[in-house]
Design a protein around this motif. Sequence first.
Motif, PDB file in Angstrom:
ATOM      1  N   VAL A   1     -36.218  16.172  15.594  1.00  0.00           N
ATOM      2  CA  VAL A   1     -35.041  15.753  17.111  1.00  0.00           C
ATOM      3  C   VAL A   1     -35.357  17.003  18.095  1.00  0.00           C
TER       4      VAL A   1
ATOM      5  N   THR B   1     -36.741  17.099  21.529  1.00  0.00           N
ATOM      6  CA  THR B   1     -36.336  17.189  23.494  1.00  0.00           C
ATOM      7  C   THR B   1     -36.080  18.346  23.574  1.00  0.00           C
TER       8      THR B   1
ATOM      9  N   THR C   1     -26.829   4.022  25.367  1.00  0.00           N
ATOM     10  CA  THR C   1     -27.145   4.921  24.733  1.00  0.00           C
ATOM     11  C   THR C   1     -27.006   6.448  25.446  1.00  0.00           C
TER      12      THR C   1
ATOM     13  N   PRO D   1     -30.923  12.831  21.693  1.00  0.00           N
ATOM     14  CA  PRO D   1     -31.861  11.419  20.049  1.00  0.00           C
ATOM     15  C   PRO D   1     -30.871  11.748  19.324  1.00  0.00           C
TER      16      PRO D   1
ATOM     17  N   TYR E   1     -31.324  11.122  16.281  1.00  0.00           N
ATOM     18  CA  TYR E   1     -32.043  11.226  15.303  1.00  0.00           C
ATOM     19  C   TYR E   1     -32.065   9.156  14.049  1.00  0.00           C
TER      20      TYR E   1
ATOM     21  N   SER F   1     -27.308   4.129  16.483  1.00  0.00           N
ATOM     22  CA  SER F   1     -27.657   5.074  16.570  1.00  0.00           C
ATOM     23  C   SER F   1     -27.055   5.597  18.204  1.00  0.00           C
TER      24      SER F   1
END
Length: 479
Positions: free
Chosen positions: A11, A15, A197, A201, A203, A212
Amino acid sequence: MRHVIASLVTVAAVTAAGCNLDLTNPNNPTIGGALTNPRAATARMITGVMATYRGNKAGQLQDFGSFGREIYNMFITDGRSITGPYRDWRQNNAFAAGSQWGGRYGNYRNAYAAMQIINTTSALTPAEKSGGLGVLKTYIALDLLHVVEARGPIGAVVDMTDDVNAVLPIVSQDSALKWISAKLDEANADLGAAGSTFYFPIYAGFGSGVASTPAGFAQFNRAIKARTEVYRGSLGCGATCYNAALTALTGTWIQDLTVANRDNGVYVVYSTASGDALNDSSFAVNSDYYLHLGIDSIPGVGTDDRYRRKVALAGSVCGTGYTPRTEVGVTATNRPCVYAGNTTPVPIIRNEELILLRAEAEWYTTATAAAITDLTAVRTNSGSSNGGTSVVAFAAPANDAEFVTEVLRQRTLSLLFEGHRFPDYRRLGRLAELGLLSQDVTAGFNVATASVLPSQECDARARVGAPAPMSCAGGPVVP
């Protein structure tokens, strides 16, 4: 089927890709250092909060496992690691007395800094801001819940200000739990406004499909809310909080327990990737962990499948057993293998715990038949699921005392070495029983000093003339 918090190193790499971060000290980020790219900076800070939570997990499991009489830490070079937790936290002050304090508040500080940036930047949409705030507030509440689990009636500091040197008040356990519950509700409202969303992130392994997303993370938030309300219920709030727990559970992934779904939940995970971390609580990494004799001595435990799959015994799924080991007068025979490999994930909360929380809440809201049904399902689908026979079948509890005895037995076996037994025995009024178990070090043992503040916290308060709180020098000691 698991909602797993997955590889942190992956992650971080995702990023950072294509971003120009200006963080002079990424371990202690400041608003000024993040202004050049607030979107990327806050994304990194959010994943950093989750990474720090993972980093604090091993210490929590070791200390709660020791004080809860689940494990011995046979650390041969310092006998206090073995005997200290079996006396009191004061005698072990250089070690476990700091547990679940400095690390938790350090993570709170980082989350607080990230929220300041999110609240003031124009680089994020309102929905993106809500998503970031919802995740950060959930982790703040979870970290502070662990502080309360460790300190009990001492309470906790709940406020945070811009002044990193401020000495803020320690509020009561009841006030801290109310604050945590309210913070979880704030976070849940944020997650409801976060869209579909996240801009950072969560994961890939956090869950399957919905897990998620903000909606999936909200399920995690409601699971921690349910745990918090059950704690409050057991500590005096009663049916009001237990009903709140039942309501929160309806917003989680809870399902009637089966072998297939008992492990569904949210985890921290580990990997062998460069720069990532291994599970320091695992059977494969730590050779000093042995099972406390009190677990071995539970009547009928050797035929219970939870014990057989979590303990290294001859013929078990975990291994062939080990020669008994004795250090500083303490002897143990078996080793835990709850985390058999060096990348075995550690649950934050999973379906089996949700069912046990529901059973407790049902019992104390007069749905006693439903509570017994849930406990029986746990015994059948976790304790007897692989050819084993769960510990001696219980008659329907006739009163609250019998129910507490049974729910503690089931939580001990179902949630072995997941960080629950020590706070469970305290919140349900049975902490003194842990000091009566076989193989305890009795010299100097005093269950009334099972809660202390770290000496550094007491010293910092003394330097600014703050009144001595409970369990500091000059303040009363509490059980």
